[in-house]
Design an enzyme around this catalytic site. Structure first.
Site, mmCIF file in Angstrom:
data_model
loop_
_atom_site.group_PDB
_atom_site.id
_atom_site.type_symbol
_atom_site.label_atom_id
_atom_site.label_comp_id
_atom_site.label_asym_id
_atom_site.label_seq_id
_atom_site.Cartn_x
_atom_site.Cartn_y
_atom_site.Cartn_z
ATOM 1 N N CYS A 20 0.641 -0.992 0.007
ATOM 2 C CA CYS A 20 0.053 0.085 0.047
ATOM 3 C C CYS A 20 0.984 1.362 -0.062
ATOM 4 C CB CYS A 20 -1.028 0.104 1.308
ATOM 5 S SG CYS A 20 -2.143 1.389 1.178
ATOM 6 N N HIS A 80 -1.699 -5.282 -10.602
ATOM 7 C CA HIS A 80 -2.249 -4.249 -11.320
ATOM 8 C C HIS A 80 -2.547 -4.695 -12.554
ATOM 9 C CE1 HIS A 80 -2.069 -1.110 -7.848
ATOM 10 N NE2 HIS A 80 -1.090 -1.934 -7.576
ATOM 11 N N GLU A 130 -9.778 0.055 -6.823
ATOM 12 C CA GLU A 130 -8.752 -0.876 -5.997
ATOM 13 C C GLU A 130 -9.518 -2.087 -5.818
ATOM 14 O OE1 GLU A 130 -6.444 0.714 -2.768
ATOM 15 O OE2 GLU A 130 -6.392 2.880 -3.491
ATOM 16 N N GLY A 145 -0.790 2.026 -7.576
ATOM 17 C CA GLY A 145 -1.320 1.984 -8.873
ATOM 18 C C GLY A 145 -0.795 2.916 -9.723
ATOM 19 N N CYS A 154 -4.163 6.100 -5.586
ATOM 20 C CA CYS A 154 -3.600 4.736 -5.443
ATOM 21 C C CYS A 154 -2.093 4.726 -5.588
ATOM 22 C CB CYS A 154 -4.094 3.663 -6.284
ATOM 23 S SG CYS A 154 -3.538 2.031 -5.918
HETATM 24 N N1 LIG Z 1 -3.946 2.117 -2.069
HETATM 25 C C1 LIG Z 1 -2.910 1.553 -2.179
HETATM 26 C C2 LIG Z 1 -3.096 0.473 -2.806
HETATM 27 C C3 LIG Z 1 -3.826 -0.630 -1.995
HETATM 28 C C4 LIG Z 1 -4.010 -1.999 -2.745
HETATM 29 C C5 LIG Z 1 -5.037 -2.789 -2.510
HETATM 30 N N2 LIG Z 1 -6.499 -2.403 -2.887
HETATM 31 C C6 LIG Z 1 -4.592 -4.222 -2.997
HETATM 32 O O1 LIG Z 1 -5.528 -5.013 -2.867
HETATM 33 O O2 LIG Z 1 -3.653 -4.427 -3.518
HETATM 34 C C7 LIG Z 1 -1.751 2.246 -2.408
HETATM 35 O O3 LIG Z 1 -1.552 3.511 -2.305
HETATM 36 O O4 LIG Z 1 -1.028 1.598 -3.006
#
Ligand SMILES: N[C@H](CCC[C@H](N)C(=O)O)C(=O)O
Length: 269
Positions: free
Chosen positions: A68, A156, A205, A217, A214
């Site tokens: 994250c 991703h 997400e 992301g 993200c």
């Molecule tokens: N908000 C997070 C990503 C969370 C990823 C999560 N949603 C997953 O299941 O991998 C970030 O800033 O990298």
């Protein structure tokens, strides 16, 4: 136990200081906390023998995940202020990450190297496999197809589109998030290349839905864009909640993410 509500470019987190008391919430408790505190992810800080902290991450749906980026920047800021050190180390399931102060109050995190797509890596973590056959919508004229796929410690799928605002992301996101091509699910990026140093990005997400930003992301979208020669290896990412600068350095193949961190409130439970 101290609890901070913070956000990184609008990506919202509830961060629990579990370094002197255990905090292992059930999936239901995670969902409840995420709803009550309007958080995209729940973070627990735990003592770590070798690093400044171990960071556990749960998505708002209760699933525990291993990366994250924006939360790493928020935790980095907390630890940089707490320790007075110029750099802190944060261990997650996926990797050991380093956080340090950047100019004008921004925080930079070294997010490590993108996972290359070799045969022994499960498809959901394959690097930039443009041949991934994901079609969403009518087979003869799909709305979305052939994402670039990369892992930043979490999977991703990145679609390069002409205009991100043309896509009903809450409708399309879940169809890709749980597409059979991605056995553990995937985060879904909608990336519009503005120029060689600017990408407009929105991310559905995994386990959290459409967030304001993200971090992983943003790293994933930049790595895929640079590999496809759509942009340079460093670009400004324009997200709904703010801007992140992503720099995939040639020298060490590591991805550096720089952006804002905001402390919303602090409380004790
Ligand atoms: N908000 C997070 C990503 C969370 C990823 C999560 N949603 C997953 O299941 O991998 C970030 O800033 O990298």
């Amino acid at each position: 136990m101290k609890v901070w509500k913070m956000n990184g470019a609008g990506n919202a987190f509830a961060i629990f200081d579990a370094r002197s008391t255990s905090f292992v919430p059930s999936a239901d408790q995670v969902r409840q906390i995420a709803e009550d505190l309007k958080a995209d992810q729940i973070i627990a800080l735990e003592r770590d023998v070798a690093r400044d902290v171990f960071m556990r991450i749960w998505n708002a749906d209760g699933s525990e995940v291993s990366a994250c980026g924006n939360a790493t920047r928020c935790v980095g800021k907390l630890l940089l202020e707490e320790t007075g050190k110029s750099q802190v180390t944060i261990q997650t399931e996926a990797d050991m990450l380093k956080a340090f102060n950047a100019d004008n109050g921004l925080i930079t995190v070294d997010m490590g190297s993108p996972l290359m797509g070799w045969e022994d890596i499960p498809l959901s973590e394959k690097m930039d496999v443009r041949g991934v056959d994901v079609k969403i919508g009518p087979m003869d004229n799909p709305i979305l197809s052939r994402p670039a796929v990369v892992s930043m410690g979490n999977p991703h799928a990145v679609f390069f589109v002409k205009d991100v605002d043309d896509y009903d992301i809450p409708a399309l996101g879940p169809l890709v998030e749980w597409h059979p091509t991605f056995p553990e699910g995937t985060n879904v990026g909608f990336a519009q290349v503005i120029d060689r140093n600017t990408i407009r990005l929105r991310v559905w997400e995994r386990g959290a839905g459409l967030t304001k930003a993200c971090g992983t992301g943003a790293c994933a979208a930049l790595v895929c864009a640079a590999r496809a020669k759509l942009t340079a290896r460093k670009a400004k990412m324009i997200l709904d909640g703010g801007e992140l600068t992503i720099d995939w350095r040639e020298s060490d193949d590591r991805v550096y993410m720089t952006g804002p961190v905001e402390m919303e409130f602090e409380t004790e439970i």
